[in-house]
Design a protein around this motif. Structure first.
Motif, PDB file in Angstrom:
ATOM      1  N   TYR A  54       0.847  -1.179   0.000  1.00  0.00           N
ATOM      2  CA  TYR A  54       0.000   0.000   0.000  1.00  0.00           C
ATOM      3  C   TYR A  54       0.891   1.241   0.000  1.00  0.00           C
ATOM      4  O   TYR A  54       2.081   1.183   0.312  1.00  0.00           O
ATOM      5  CB  TYR A  54      -0.935   0.018   1.212  1.00  0.00           C
ATOM      6  CG  TYR A  54      -0.232   0.211   2.543  1.00  0.00           C
ATOM      7  CD1 TYR A  54      -0.075   1.483   3.098  1.00  0.00           C
ATOM      8  CD2 TYR A  54       0.295  -0.870   3.236  1.00  0.00           C
ATOM      9  CE1 TYR A  54       0.574   1.663   4.311  1.00  0.00           C
ATOM     10  CE2 TYR A  54       0.945  -0.703   4.446  1.00  0.00           C
ATOM     11  CZ  TYR A  54       1.080   0.567   4.978  1.00  0.00           C
ATOM     12  OH  TYR A  54       1.730   0.740   6.182  1.00  0.00           O
ATOM     13  N   GLY A 111       4.213   1.118   2.205  1.00  0.00           N
ATOM     14  CA  GLY A 111       4.266   0.121   3.264  1.00  0.00           C
ATOM     15  C   GLY A 111       3.928  -1.277   2.789  1.00  0.00           C
ATOM     16  O   GLY A 111       3.397  -1.474   1.692  1.00  0.00           O
ATOM     17  N   LEU A 112       4.246  -2.238   3.627  1.00  0.00           N
ATOM     18  CA  LEU A 112       3.908  -3.645   3.418  1.00  0.00           C
ATOM     19  C   LEU A 112       3.194  -4.153   4.651  1.00  0.00           C
ATOM     20  O   LEU A 112       3.538  -3.778   5.779  1.00  0.00           O
ATOM     21  CB  LEU A 112       5.175  -4.480   3.186  1.00  0.00           C
ATOM     22  CG  LEU A 112       6.000  -4.190   1.932  1.00  0.00           C
ATOM     23  CD1 LEU A 112       7.327  -4.939   2.011  1.00  0.00           C
ATOM     24  CD2 LEU A 112       5.245  -4.583   0.678  1.00  0.00           C
ATOM     25  N   ARG A 113       2.179  -5.019   4.464  1.00  0.00           N
ATOM     26  CA  ARG A 113       1.503  -5.645   5.593  1.00  0.00           C
ATOM     27  C   ARG A 113       1.255  -7.107   5.267  1.00  0.00           C
ATOM     28  O   ARG A 113       1.047  -7.479   4.099  1.00  0.00           O
ATOM     29  CB  ARG A 113       0.191  -4.915   5.896  1.00  0.00           C
ATOM     30  CG  ARG A 113      -0.714  -4.746   4.709  1.00  0.00           C
ATOM     31  CD  ARG A 113      -1.771  -3.706   4.987  1.00  0.00           C
ATOM     32  NE  ARG A 113      -2.454  -3.318   3.758  1.00  0.00           N
ATOM     33  CZ  ARG A 113      -3.065  -2.155   3.562  1.00  0.00           C
ATOM     34  NH1 ARG A 113      -3.079  -1.255   4.529  1.00  0.00           N
ATOM     35  NH2 ARG A 113      -3.663  -1.878   2.421  1.00  0.00           N
ATOM     36  N   HIS A 114       1.251  -7.924   6.322  1.00  0.00           N
ATOM     37  CA  HIS A 114       1.092  -9.372   6.125  1.00  0.00           C
ATOM     38  C   HIS A 114       0.350  -9.951   7.315  1.00  0.00           C
ATOM     39  O   HIS A 114       0.724  -9.703   8.476  1.00  0.00           O
ATOM     40  CB  HIS A 114       2.459 -10.042   5.971  1.00  0.00           C
ATOM     41  CG  HIS A 114       2.378 -11.519   5.774  1.00  0.00           C
ATOM     42  ND1 HIS A 114       1.869 -12.097   4.631  1.00  0.00           N
ATOM     43  CD2 HIS A 114       2.735 -12.548   6.588  1.00  0.00           C
ATOM     44  CE1 HIS A 114       1.927 -13.409   4.742  1.00  0.00           C
ATOM     45  NE2 HIS A 114       2.445 -13.709   5.914  1.00  0.00           N
ATOM     46  N   LEU A 133      -1.621  -8.678  12.391  1.00  0.00           N
ATOM     47  CA  LEU A 133      -1.160  -8.125  11.125  1.00  0.00           C
ATOM     48  C   LEU A 133       0.174  -7.432  11.356  1.00  0.00           C
ATOM     49  O   LEU A 133       0.268  -6.516  12.177  1.00  0.00           O
ATOM     50  CB  LEU A 133      -2.186  -7.123  10.584  1.00  0.00           C
ATOM     51  CG  LEU A 133      -1.904  -6.512   9.210  1.00  0.00           C
ATOM     52  CD1 LEU A 133      -2.123  -7.559   8.121  1.00  0.00           C
ATOM     53  CD2 LEU A 133      -2.818  -5.307   8.973  1.00  0.00           C
ATOM     54  N   HIS A 153       3.296  -5.058   9.957  1.00  0.00           N
ATOM     55  CA  HIS A 153       3.393  -3.978   8.970  1.00  0.00           C
ATOM     56  C   HIS A 153       4.730  -3.261   9.093  1.00  0.00           C
ATOM     57  O   HIS A 153       5.282  -3.115  10.192  1.00  0.00           O
ATOM     58  CB  HIS A 153       2.237  -2.980   9.144  1.00  0.00           C
ATOM     59  CG  HIS A 153       2.055  -2.485  10.546  1.00  0.00           C
ATOM     60  ND1 HIS A 153       2.743  -1.406  11.066  1.00  0.00           N
ATOM     61  CD2 HIS A 153       1.270  -2.933  11.553  1.00  0.00           C
ATOM     62  CE1 HIS A 153       2.381  -1.201  12.317  1.00  0.00           C
ATOM     63  NE2 HIS A 153       1.490  -2.115  12.649  1.00  0.00           N
ATOM     64  N   GLU A 189       6.666   0.356   7.247  1.00  0.00           N
ATOM     65  CA  GLU A 189       6.329   1.541   6.448  1.00  0.00           C
ATOM     66  C   GLU A 189       7.492   2.508   6.439  1.00  0.00           C
ATOM     67  O   GLU A 189       8.231   2.629   7.427  1.00  0.00           O
ATOM     68  CB  GLU A 189       5.077   2.214   7.025  1.00  0.00           C
ATOM     69  CG  GLU A 189       4.574   3.397   6.207  1.00  0.00           C
ATOM     70  CD  GLU A 189       3.278   3.967   6.771  1.00  0.00           C
ATOM     71  OE1 GLU A 189       2.288   3.202   6.862  1.00  0.00           O
ATOM     72  OE2 GLU A 189       3.264   5.164   7.141  1.00  0.00           O
ATOM     73  N   SER A 212      -0.271  -5.328  14.633  1.00  0.00           N
ATOM     74  CA  SER A 212      -1.610  -4.981  15.099  1.00  0.00           C
ATOM     75  C   SER A 212      -2.356  -6.255  15.477  1.00  0.00           C
ATOM     76  O   SER A 212      -2.228  -7.282  14.803  1.00  0.00           O
ATOM     77  CB  SER A 212      -2.395  -4.247  13.999  1.00  0.00           C
ATOM     78  OG  SER A 212      -1.753  -3.048  13.638  1.00  0.00           O
ATOM     79  N   ASP A 220      -1.996  -2.094  18.898  1.00  0.00           N
ATOM     80  CA  ASP A 220      -0.926  -1.943  17.922  1.00  0.00           C
ATOM     81  C   ASP A 220       0.335  -1.478  18.641  1.00  0.00           C
ATOM     82  O   ASP A 220       0.288  -0.534  19.443  1.00  0.00           O
ATOM     83  CB  ASP A 220      -1.310  -0.925  16.844  1.00  0.00           C
ATOM     84  CG  ASP A 220      -0.251  -0.818  15.753  1.00  0.00           C
ATOM     85  OD1 ASP A 220      -0.420  -1.500  14.729  1.00  0.00           O
ATOM     86  OD2 ASP A 220       0.737  -0.085  15.922  1.00  0.00           O
ATOM     87  N   SER A 239       4.530  -0.516  17.788  1.00  0.00           N
ATOM     88  CA  SER A 239       5.485  -0.280  16.709  1.00  0.00           C
ATOM     89  C   SER A 239       6.720   0.442  17.214  1.00  0.00           C
ATOM     90  O   SER A 239       6.706   1.079  18.278  1.00  0.00           O
ATOM     91  CB  SER A 239       4.836   0.534  15.578  1.00  0.00           C
ATOM     92  OG  SER A 239       4.476   1.815  16.028  1.00  0.00           O
TER      93      SER A 239
END
Length: 264
Positions: free
Chosen positions: A101, A138-141, A148, A150, A152, A174, A185, A187
């Motif tokens: 995203y 960003g990438l999320r998986h 989840l 992430h 970024e 998250s 969440d 980070s």
């Protein structure tokens, strides 16, 4: 000045929310009754999702300050398709619903007043309010059904104030718990500053890392419409920023707490 900006955004959102919801109701009222032999209706534009509320913000008086300011904070979280208006993220556009995203947004940097700490800032002048546009990727998986991961990165430029470039990188996880009543969440992030920012805010030469920050966000859904939440951040100024003569303490905590109501 910060209060005027916050309440200006809040007034804009109220107008935005009323118009979006009125449009949605009008679309439903004008829609003809379904006919079993008619062609399928074309897809309708994405519905608006709007939440408003109230909260409070605590933050250092300026980067490196030992004193904390407390400000009232209207809470805003509005989305129409890829567009959003958010207290926490600013005004922007985000694309991508899968792993990858990205987007762009505009927030604000409130600058610094010399009067915040006359002993340390005397003669260094005020730093004005600045628009803070940024681009991010960003990438999320998904990690199972409740988590989840992430990562970024973003690049932003102050338009006004320091007229500086900064870059951020973050990674976190998250969680949705208790039948989605709880959202959590956590980070970790870091910010790089260019030489102009270092000179303007910290009176030091050269570019480099500004800080390392840990953030924790928690939200609890009281029911389908009401929820409460809090965001806590603890940053540590590092390198030349941490050793700057204008810095009273390297530790930089901030919080956002809010009560929100969802129109849905």
């Amino acid at each position: 000045m910060m209060n005027r900006w916050i309440f200006g955004i809040f007034a804009f959102l109220v107008t935005f929310a009323d118009a979006s919801l009125a449009s949605e109701r009008s679309a439903c009222a004008d829609e003809p009754a379904p006919d079993v032999v008619s062609e399928p209706a074309p897809p309708r534009p994405a519905a608006a999702r709007v939440a408003v509320g109230a909260g409070a913000l605590t933050m250092p008086e300026y980067p490196g300050a030992a004193h904390t300011r407390i400000l009232p904070l209207p809470f805003i979280d509005a989305h129409v398709g890829p567009l959003y208006l958010s207290t926490l993220k600013g005004i922007g556009l985000e694309l991508g619903e899968g792993i990858l995203y990205g987007g762009t947004s505009v927030y604000v940097d409130i600058g610094r007043n010399e009067s915040s700490d006359p002993a340390r800032l005397a003669g260094r002048g005020d730093i004005g309010l600045a628009a803070d546009p940024r681009v991010y990727l960003g990438l999320r998986h998904a990690l199972g059904t409740m988590a989840l991961a992430h990562v970024e990165t973003s690049l932003h430029r102050h338009l006004g104030g320091s007229d500086a470039f900064l870059a951020d990188a973050s990674a976190g996880v998250s969680l949705s718990l208790g039948r989605r009543q709880w959202t959590l969440d956590g980070s970790a992030s870091t910010t790089w500053m260019d030489a102009r920012y270092a000179r303007t805010f910290f009176d030091v030469q050269g570019s480099g890392l500004r800080d390392v920050t840990i953030s924790v966000f928690a939200s609890y859904a009281i029911n389908e419409r009401w929820s409460v939440g809090a965001l806590a951040r603890v940053g540590v100024l590092v390198g030349d920023a941490g050793s700057s003569p204008v810095v009273a303490t390297r530790l930089q905590p901030s919080t956002v707490t809010f009560l929100r109501y969802d129109f849905r």
